[in-house]
Write a protein that holds these residues in place. Structure first.
Motif, short mmCIF file in Angstrom:
data_model
loop_
_atom_site.label_atom_id
_atom_site.label_comp_id
_atom_site.label_asym_id
_atom_site.label_seq_id
_atom_site.Cartn_x
_atom_site.Cartn_y
_atom_site.Cartn_z
N ALA A 1 0.72 -1.22 0.03
CA ALA A 1 0.00 0.08 0.17
C ALA A 1 0.89 1.25 0.09
O ALA A 1 0.50 2.13 -0.73
CB ALA A 1 -0.85 0.05 1.11
N LEU A 2 1.93 1.20 0.78
CA LEU A 2 2.78 2.30 0.86
C LEU A 2 3.41 2.41 -0.69
O LEU A 2 3.61 3.71 -1.14
CB LEU A 2 3.86 2.29 1.98
N ILE A 3 3.88 1.52 -1.22
CA ILE A 3 4.51 1.48 -2.44
C ILE A 3 3.64 2.27 -3.36
O ILE A 3 4.12 3.16 -4.29
CB ILE A 3 5.04 0.17 -3.06
N GLU A 4 2.50 1.66 -3.53
CA GLU A 4 1.49 2.04 -4.70
C GLU A 4 1.02 3.51 -4.40
O GLU A 4 1.11 4.32 -5.26
CB GLU A 4 0.11 1.22 -4.45
N ALA A 5 1.07 3.96 -3.18
CA ALA A 5 0.74 5.25 -2.71
C ALA A 5 2.01 6.35 -3.31
O ALA A 5 1.79 7.37 -3.99
CB ALA A 5 0.43 5.40 -1.33
#
Length: 200
Positions: free
Chosen positions: A18-22
């Motif tokens: 989720a952090l990578i995608e954000a």
């Protein structure tokens, strides 16, 4: 107990993803220099503290899967089968890294974003170089341990450097010209095959 550990690990992986995608969304939208860690965390509906539990700095998000890839290659070398020759072990290790890139960084857009930013963001350049050199040293040591009668430290380093350098350069070139995931993977495999041919 095993199930709890499995759930905890899956939750950790989902949080990282989720952090990578954000980060990819925000950096694509606003540019690397205009995105803060706090914004990435907020976009992923997490706290900055959670971000720093997973990544040391903003540039580390762009290298999120590098350690996983190196570990996969190290494992492939360590699990050398009886009678398996040097070129086969080297190709199997590199193929593990290529497969992981195909599964993670290529479909997410992370690889393309990293390729674009690598030429213009000094902090990312420094982190990429550091990780690249560390990975090469780790892989060379593992390869020499697997073939102690065949390789000295210089030869092992040269082989790994040639293979990793060829794969990285072909991937970067393919990404910079806008190739899709299939073409990038094919370019990496072609580079791997070329180097493997020179290893007897």
């Amino acid at each position: 107990m095993v199930e709890k550990h499995g759930l905890r690990e899956r939750k950790k992986l989902r949080t990282r993803q989720a952090l990578i995608e954000a980060a990819v969304r925000l950096i694509e939208d606003k540019g690397y220099d205009h995105v803060t860690v706090a914004e990435i965390a907020d976009a992923a509906e997490m706290s900055p503290r959670t971000f720093f539990l997973h990544f040391q700095a903003k540039e580390d998000v762009l290298l999120a899967n590098a350690d996983v890839r190196v570990d996969l290659a190290l494992q492939a070398i360590a699990e050398r089968r009886a009678g398996e020759r040097l070129p086969e072990v080297l190709v199997r290790a590199m193929d593990q890294m290529i497969a992981n890139t195909w599964d993670s960084d290529l479909p997410s857009g992370l690889a393309a974003l990293r390729a674009r930013l690598a030429a213009s963001v000094p902090a990312l350049q420094a982190r990429l170089l550091q990780r690249y050199l560390t990975a090469q040293a780790e892989l060379a040591q593992a390869l020499q341990r697997a073939f102690p009668d065949r390789l000295d430290t210089i030869t092992a380093s040269a082989l790994v450097g040639a293979m990793v350098g060829a794969i990285s350069a072909s991937a970067l070139t393919a990404l910079q010209r806008g190739d899709g995931p299939n073409e990038v993977r094919n370019a990496m495999r072609q580079a791997m095959a070329l180097v493997a041919q020179s290893v007897s």
